[in-house]
Scaffold this motif. Structure first.
Motif, PDB file in Angstrom:
ATOM      1  N   ASP A  13     -16.744 -25.535  89.096  1.00 10.61           N
ATOM      2  CA  ASP A  13     -15.497 -26.284  89.007  1.00 10.61           C
ATOM      3  C   ASP A  13     -14.410 -25.485  89.718  1.00 10.61           C
ATOM      4  N   GLU A  15     -10.119 -25.050  90.405  1.00 12.09           N
ATOM      5  CA  GLU A  15      -8.719 -25.384  90.201  1.00 12.09           C
ATOM      6  C   GLU A  15      -8.037 -25.096  91.538  1.00 12.09           C
ATOM      7  N   GLU A  28      -8.775 -21.069  91.552  1.00 11.51           N
ATOM      8  CA  GLU A  28      -9.721 -20.525  90.568  1.00 11.51           C
ATOM      9  C   GLU A  28     -11.062 -21.206  90.775  1.00 11.51           C
ATOM     10  N   THR A  63       1.378 -28.996  90.026  1.00 15.80           N
ATOM     11  CA  THR A  63      -0.030 -28.622  89.892  1.00 15.80           C
ATOM     12  C   THR A  63      -0.207 -27.543  88.835  1.00 15.80           C
ATOM     13  N   THR A  64       0.712 -26.585  88.816  1.00 16.61           N
ATOM     14  CA  THR A  64       0.674 -25.551  87.782  1.00 16.61           C
ATOM     15  C   THR A  64       0.749 -26.161  86.387  1.00 16.61           C
ATOM     16  N   ILE A  66      -0.604 -28.740  85.397  1.00 20.40           N
ATOM     17  CA  ILE A  66      -1.909 -29.292  85.025  1.00 20.40           C
ATOM     18  C   ILE A  66      -2.887 -28.188  84.626  1.00 20.40           C
ATOM     19  N   HIS A  67      -3.048 -27.174  85.495  1.00 22.42           N
ATOM     20  CA  HIS A  67      -4.064 -26.156  85.189  1.00 22.42           C
ATOM     21  C   HIS A  67      -3.485 -24.830  84.703  1.00 22.42           C
ATOM     22  N   ASN A 156      -9.180 -26.147  76.072  1.00 26.26           N
ATOM     23  CA  ASN A 156      -8.804 -25.535  77.350  1.00 26.26           C
ATOM     24  C   ASN A 156      -9.244 -26.356  78.559  1.00 26.26           C
ATOM     25  N   HIS A 158      -9.074 -28.303  81.946  1.00 25.87           N
ATOM     26  CA  HIS A 158      -8.434 -27.920  83.211  1.00 25.87           C
ATOM     27  C   HIS A 158      -8.411 -26.412  83.421  1.00 25.87           C
ATOM     28  N   SER A 159      -9.233 -25.693  82.660  1.00 19.47           N
ATOM     29  CA  SER A 159      -9.529 -24.318  83.036  1.00 19.47           C
ATOM     30  C   SER A 159     -10.943 -24.363  83.601  1.00 19.47           C
ATOM     31  N   ALA A 160     -11.173 -23.659  84.707  1.00 17.71           N
ATOM     32  CA  ALA A 160     -12.432 -23.808  85.426  1.00 17.71           C
ATOM     33  C   ALA A 160     -13.641 -23.466  84.565  1.00 17.71           C
ATOM     34  N   ASP A 163     -14.272 -26.275  81.826  1.00 18.06           N
ATOM     35  CA  ASP A 163     -14.745 -27.515  82.440  1.00 18.06           C
ATOM     36  C   ASP A 163     -16.161 -27.362  82.983  1.00 18.06           C
TER      37      ASP A 163
END
Length: 285
Positions: A13, A15, A28, A63-64, A66-67, A156, A158-160, A163
């Protein structure tokens, strides 16, 4: 359930700074590698996004939000070009899997390798998009998929890493749930496509037969490359480049992904080779 693997598969995944494959960058990356013996390895990196001149790219505030990754979070991190050898070595010859990966993550990953000038091929890899299984069978989001298939809340999001691991769990749960489930396609054909086989899953999760990774170029019924956008949508590249040669130059100078430009160049080279062959046959005749 254990995946039936002939070779490793990497769930991953990204980010990013945004959603434009030709313009945006990875901030990320998480890769979770599953081996045929079911052993696993995980690699996670924050990445400083840089442009072709080596300048740091700003992560937009929207964008920040979001993730949660800001410019400060990646200011001292390596660029993708610096990480490319390690990432490529970790992936090896593995198949790739992700959530919405065929449409976004795979094209952007390949784009970053191309920007770095580092060789990375999709040849002989199966690409499995867990989202496409989910959308075709249930049509929801990763968070809902995790709750639906695994009975868990996705913390968590939207953290790589979260996800990526959730995607891995969802696929295994899908294989259990749909083991004998029937699927009817648009042409009325009935099949049982959800099987523990990476090649068949790759075929089922492939939505469009695109010539490039970003979907700007497709194929017609005869297998010729055609434009999927703009004023020439539906026309073959060969026809357009013959009638309007400057269109090729415009695309090569515009903000299209490098993977798309590689297809354009391949078609142009093929046209030139055909012209040379025709000339040889003409003079020989």
């Amino acid at each position: 359930m254990q995946l039936h693997l002939q070779k490793p598969i990497v769930f991953f995944d990204l980010e990013t700074t945004g959603v434009n494959v030709g313009h945006d960058h990875i901030v990320e990356i998480c890769l979770h590698k599953v081996m045929p013996d079911a052993s696993t390895q995980t690699l996670v990196h924050r990445v400083r996004p840089v442009d072709q001149q080596g300048n740091t790219v700003h992560i937009p505030e929207i964008t920040t939000a979001i993730h949660g990754i800001s410019d400060a979070d990646v200011a001292d991190k390596p660029s993708f070009a610096q990480l490319a050898p390690e990432i490529a070595e970790f992936i090896g010859d593995a198949d790739l899997a992700g959530y919405n990966s065929n449409k976004f993550d795979v094209p952007l990953l390949v784009e970053e390798f191309l920007r770095a000038g580092y060789p990375f091929s999709l040849a002989k890899r199966h690409l499995i998009d867990v989202q496409n299984i989910f959308h075709k069978m249930e049509q929801r989001t990763l968070k809902a998929a995790y709750q639906f298939y695994c009975g868990k809340n996705l913390e968590n999001a939207h953290s790589a890493d979260a996800d990526t691991l959730a995607t891995y769990e969802v696929l295994m749960a899908q294989l259990d749930r749909y083991q004998d489930a029937e699927y009817t396609d648009r042409d009325g054909r009935v099949s049982k496509p959800i099987v523990n086989d990476m090649e068949q899953l790759s075929q089922f999760t492939r939505v469009n037969p695109w010539a490039d990774l970003a979907g700007y170029i497709g194929y017609d019924a005869k297998g010729n490359e055609i434009f999927n956008f703009g004023k020439h949508k539906g026309k073959t590249l060969k026809q357009v480049f013959a009638d309007e040669p400057v269109y090729y130059d415009w695309m090569m100078k515009s903000d299209f992904p490098l993977s798309t430009k590689a297809v354009l160049t391949e078609v142009i080279d093929r046209i030139k080779q055909q012209k040379l062959q025709d000339l040889k046959l003409h003079f020989q005749g």
